[in-house]
Design a protein around this motif. Structure first.
Motif, PDB file in Angstrom:
ATOM      1  N   TRP A 106       0.835  -1.205   0.000  1.00 61.72           N
ATOM      2  CA  TRP A 106       0.000   0.000   0.000  1.00 61.72           C
ATOM      3  C   TRP A 106       0.871   1.256   0.000  1.00 61.72           C
ATOM      4  O   TRP A 106       0.563   2.239  -0.679  1.00 61.72           O
ATOM      5  CB  TRP A 106      -0.960   0.004   1.191  1.00 61.72           C
ATOM      6  CG  TRP A 106      -2.151  -0.869   0.964  1.00 61.72           C
ATOM      7  CD1 TRP A 106      -2.422  -2.061   1.567  1.00 61.72           C
ATOM      8  CD2 TRP A 106      -3.225  -0.634   0.049  1.00 61.72           C
ATOM      9  NE1 TRP A 106      -3.599  -2.579   1.080  1.00 61.72           N
ATOM     10  CE2 TRP A 106      -4.118  -1.722   0.148  1.00 61.72           C
ATOM     11  CE3 TRP A 106      -3.525   0.389  -0.847  1.00 61.72           C
ATOM     12  CZ2 TRP A 106      -5.286  -1.816  -0.604  1.00 61.72           C
ATOM     13  CZ3 TRP A 106      -4.696   0.298  -1.602  1.00 61.72           C
ATOM     14  CH2 TRP A 106      -5.556  -0.796  -1.476  1.00 61.72           C
ATOM     15  N   ASP A 107       1.960   1.224   0.757  1.00 64.06           N
ATOM     16  CA  ASP A 107       2.882   2.357   0.776  1.00 64.06           C
ATOM     17  C   ASP A 107       3.476   2.578  -0.615  1.00 64.06           C
ATOM     18  O   ASP A 107       3.540   3.713  -1.105  1.00 64.06           O
ATOM     19  CB  ASP A 107       3.984   2.116   1.812  1.00 64.06           C
ATOM     20  CG  ASP A 107       4.884   3.320   2.015  1.00 64.06           C
ATOM     21  OD1 ASP A 107       4.370   4.459   2.074  1.00 64.06           O
ATOM     22  OD2 ASP A 107       6.107   3.121   2.132  1.00 64.06           O
ATOM     23  N   LEU A 108       3.871   1.500  -1.262  1.00 66.86           N
ATOM     24  CA  LEU A 108       4.426   1.584  -2.617  1.00 66.86           C
ATOM     25  C   LEU A 108       3.384   2.105  -3.607  1.00 66.86           C
ATOM     26  O   LEU A 108       3.678   2.956  -4.455  1.00 66.86           O
ATOM     27  CB  LEU A 108       4.945   0.211  -3.050  1.00 66.86           C
ATOM     28  CG  LEU A 108       5.598   0.111  -4.422  1.00 66.86           C
ATOM     29  CD1 LEU A 108       6.793   1.050  -4.536  1.00 66.86           C
ATOM     30  CD2 LEU A 108       6.026  -1.329  -4.680  1.00 66.86           C
ATOM     31  N   LYS A 109       2.158   1.623  -3.493  1.00 65.17           N
ATOM     32  CA  LYS A 109       1.092   2.084  -4.391  1.00 65.17           C
ATOM     33  C   LYS A 109       0.837   3.579  -4.224  1.00 65.17           C
ATOM     34  O   LYS A 109       0.683   4.306  -5.213  1.00 65.17           O
ATOM     35  CB  LYS A 109      -0.198   1.302  -4.144  1.00 65.17           C
ATOM     36  CG  LYS A 109      -1.322   1.723  -5.077  1.00 65.17           C
ATOM     37  CD  LYS A 109      -2.562   0.885  -4.900  1.00 65.17           C
ATOM     38  CE  LYS A 109      -3.640   1.353  -5.872  1.00 65.17           C
ATOM     39  NZ  LYS A 109      -4.800   0.468  -5.866  1.00 65.17           N
ATOM     40  N   ALA A 110       0.798   4.057  -2.987  1.00 67.08           N
ATOM     41  CA  ALA A 110       0.587   5.492  -2.741  1.00 67.08           C
ATOM     42  C   ALA A 110       1.705   6.308  -3.377  1.00 67.08           C
ATOM     43  O   ALA A 110       1.453   7.347  -4.000  1.00 67.08           O
ATOM     44  CB  ALA A 110       0.499   5.766  -1.243  1.00 67.08           C
ATOM     45  N   LYS A 111       2.921   5.834  -3.245  1.00 63.04           N
ATOM     46  CA  LYS A 111       4.050   6.554  -3.846  1.00 63.04           C
ATOM     47  C   LYS A 111       3.962   6.544  -5.366  1.00 63.04           C
ATOM     48  O   LYS A 111       4.266   7.541  -6.019  1.00 63.04           O
ATOM     49  CB  LYS A 111       5.372   5.960  -3.361  1.00 63.04           C
ATOM     50  CG  LYS A 111       5.628   6.287  -1.903  1.00 63.04           C
ATOM     51  CD  LYS A 111       6.846   5.593  -1.366  1.00 63.04           C
ATOM     52  CE  LYS A 111       7.041   5.964   0.096  1.00 63.04           C
ATOM     53  NZ  LYS A 111       8.085   5.171   0.725  1.00 63.04           N
ATOM     54  N   SER A 112       3.532   5.425  -5.942  1.00 65.81           N
ATOM     55  CA  SER A 112       3.409   5.376  -7.403  1.00 65.81           C
ATOM     56  C   SER A 112       2.267   6.264  -7.888  1.00 65.81           C
ATOM     57  O   SER A 112       2.304   6.774  -9.005  1.00 65.81           O
ATOM     58  CB  SER A 112       3.226   3.937  -7.891  1.00 65.81           C
ATOM     59  OG  SER A 112       1.953   3.442  -7.563  1.00 65.81           O
ATOM     60  N   ASN A 113       1.255   6.468  -7.048  1.00 68.77           N
ATOM     61  CA  ASN A 113       0.154   7.389  -7.373  1.00 68.77           C
ATOM     62  C   ASN A 113       0.529   8.841  -7.100  1.00 68.77           C
ATOM     63  O   ASN A 113      -0.249   9.743  -7.397  1.00 68.77           O
ATOM     64  CB  ASN A 113      -1.091   7.055  -6.548  1.00 68.77           C
ATOM     65  CG  ASN A 113      -1.740   5.760  -6.946  1.00 68.77           C
ATOM     66  OD1 ASN A 113      -1.460   5.200  -7.999  1.00 68.77           O
ATOM     67  ND2 ASN A 113      -2.620   5.263  -6.087  1.00 68.77           N
ATOM     68  N   ASN A 114       1.690   9.045  -6.476  1.00 66.27           N
ATOM     69  CA  ASN A 114       2.148  10.381  -6.089  1.00 66.27           C
ATOM     70  C   ASN A 114       1.117  11.093  -5.208  1.00 66.27           C
ATOM     71  O   ASN A 114       0.776  12.249  -5.426  1.00 66.27           O
ATOM     72  CB  ASN A 114       2.491  11.226  -7.321  1.00 66.27           C
ATOM     73  CG  ASN A 114       3.367  12.407  -6.961  1.00 66.27           C
ATOM     74  OD1 ASN A 114       4.126  12.358  -6.003  1.00 66.27           O
ATOM     75  ND2 ASN A 114       3.250  13.477  -7.722  1.00 66.27           N
ATOM     76  N   GLU A 115       0.623  10.336  -4.228  1.00 75.44           N
ATOM     77  CA  GLU A 115      -0.356  10.898  -3.303  1.00 75.44           C
ATOM     78  C   GLU A 115      -0.130  10.310  -1.914  1.00 75.44           C
ATOM     79  O   GLU A 115       0.499   9.260  -1.774  1.00 75.44           O
ATOM     80  CB  GLU A 115      -1.787  10.620  -3.774  1.00 75.44           C
ATOM     81  CG  GLU A 115      -2.172   9.161  -3.812  1.00 75.44           C
ATOM     82  CD  GLU A 115      -3.559   8.927  -4.407  1.00 75.44           C
ATOM     83  OE1 GLU A 115      -4.161   9.860  -4.960  1.00 75.44           O
ATOM     84  OE2 GLU A 115      -4.032   7.784  -4.327  1.00 75.44           O
ATOM     85  N   PRO A 116      -0.636  10.968  -0.881  1.00 78.42           N
ATOM     86  CA  PRO A 116      -0.482  10.428   0.470  1.00 78.42           C
ATOM     87  C   PRO A 116      -1.277   9.124   0.632  1.00 78.42           C
ATOM     88  O   PRO A 116      -2.286   8.905  -0.039  1.00 78.42           O
ATOM     89  CB  PRO A 116      -1.032  11.525   1.378  1.00 78.42           C
ATOM     90  CG  PRO A 116      -1.782  12.455   0.504  1.00 78.42           C
ATOM     91  CD  PRO A 116      -1.332  12.244  -0.900  1.00 78.42           C
ATOM     92  N   LEU A 117      -0.818   8.294   1.526  1.00 79.29           N
ATOM     93  CA  LEU A 117      -1.442   6.991   1.739  1.00 79.29           C
ATOM     94  C   LEU A 117      -2.916   7.111   2.103  1.00 79.29           C
ATOM     95  O   LEU A 117      -3.743   6.331   1.637  1.00 79.29           O
ATOM     96  CB  LEU A 117      -0.674   6.214   2.814  1.00 79.29           C
ATOM     97  CG  LEU A 117      -1.164   4.806   3.119  1.00 79.29           C
ATOM     98  CD1 LEU A 117      -1.167   3.937   1.869  1.00 79.29           C
ATOM     99  CD2 LEU A 117      -0.311   4.175   4.202  1.00 79.29           C
ATOM    100  N   TRP A 118      -3.271   8.082   2.917  1.00 81.42           N
ATOM    101  CA  TRP A 118      -4.675   8.215   3.316  1.00 81.42           C
ATOM    102  C   TRP A 118      -5.575   8.408   2.101  1.00 81.42           C
ATOM    103  O   TRP A 118      -6.693   7.906   2.064  1.00 81.42           O
ATOM    104  CB  TRP A 118      -4.869   9.351   4.334  1.00 81.42           C
ATOM    105  CG  TRP A 118      -4.549  10.734   3.831  1.00 81.42           C
ATOM    106  CD1 TRP A 118      -3.355  11.386   3.940  1.00 81.42           C
ATOM    107  CD2 TRP A 118      -5.427  11.620   3.132  1.00 81.42           C
ATOM    108  NE1 TRP A 118      -3.434  12.621   3.349  1.00 81.42           N
ATOM    109  CE2 TRP A 118      -4.698  12.797   2.846  1.00 81.42           C
ATOM    110  CE3 TRP A 118      -6.751  11.549   2.720  1.00 81.42           C
ATOM    111  CZ2 TRP A 118      -5.245  13.886   2.173  1.00 81.42           C
ATOM    112  CZ3 TRP A 118      -7.302  12.634   2.047  1.00 81.42           C
ATOM    113  CH2 TRP A 118      -6.553  13.783   1.783  1.00 81.42           C
TER     114      TRP A 118
END
Length: 140
Positions: A106-118
Motif C-alpha cells: 500500500w505504501d508503494l502504491k501510494a508513492k506510485s500514485n504520487n499521493e499520500p497513503l490516506w
C-alpha cells in the motif's frame, strides 16, 4: 511498474523501561523488529515492519506471490498471498508476514500514485483521530 526486490533488515532496540503485552506478560526491555523494503523497477520503495521472527516467511511469500507483480493491484496480490497460506490457516506468523507485505505494498502504491497513503486508501480528510491501544503496557 513491477515489483523487483525485497530487502529486510533486522534491528534491536532497548526500551527505557520494561514493556509487555498479552504475548509477553512478564515484559522485556530489549526488542527486535524487522524493517521491510519492497522495491519497484521505477526506483520507488514501500516500507513496513513486523516482528523479527517473520523474516523467513516475509521473504518466502515475497518470492512466491509478490515479485514481478504490478503494485497497483494490492488487493489481488494480498488475496494471492492468502490463497498460498490457505491450507496452513490464517493465524500466527504467516498472517504477520502477509500483513507486513500488504502494508509495504500500500505504501508503494501510494508513492506510485504520487499521493499520500490516506488518499490512496480512500480517505476524504488527512486528519485522523489518534488511537492508542496500550499494547506496550509499563510493567513496573
Amino acid at each position: 511498474m513491477k515489483i523487483t526486490e525485497i530487502k529486510t533488515h533486522l534491528y534491536e532496540f532497548e526500551n527505557n523501561r520494561v514493556v509487555g503485552d498479552a504475548n509477553s506478560p512478564a515484559g522485556r526491555k530489549l526488542q527486535s523488529n524487522l524493517l521491510i523494503e519492497v522495491k519497484s523497477d521505477e526506483g520507488l520503495t514501500g516500507y513496513s515492519s513486523s516482528g523479527a521472527a517473520a523474516k523467513p516467511l516475509v521473504e518466502s511469500m515475497f518470492n512466491r506471490a509478490v515479485k514481478g507483480k504490478d503494485p497497483s493491484n494490492v488487493k489481488g496480490i494480498t488475496k494471492q498471498m492468502m490463497d498460498f497460506a490457505f491450507k496452513g490457516g490464517h493465524g500466527g506468523m504467516i498472517n504477520e508476514a502477509i500483513s507486513a507485505l500488504d502494508i509495504a505494498l500500500w505504501d508503494l502504491k501510494a508513492k506510485s500514485n504520487n499521493e499520500p497513503l490516506w488518499k490512496t486508501l480512500g480517505g476524504l480528510n488527512p486528519k485522523v483521530r489518534a488511537y492508542a491501544s496500550g499494547l506496550d503496557i509499563p510493567m513496573n
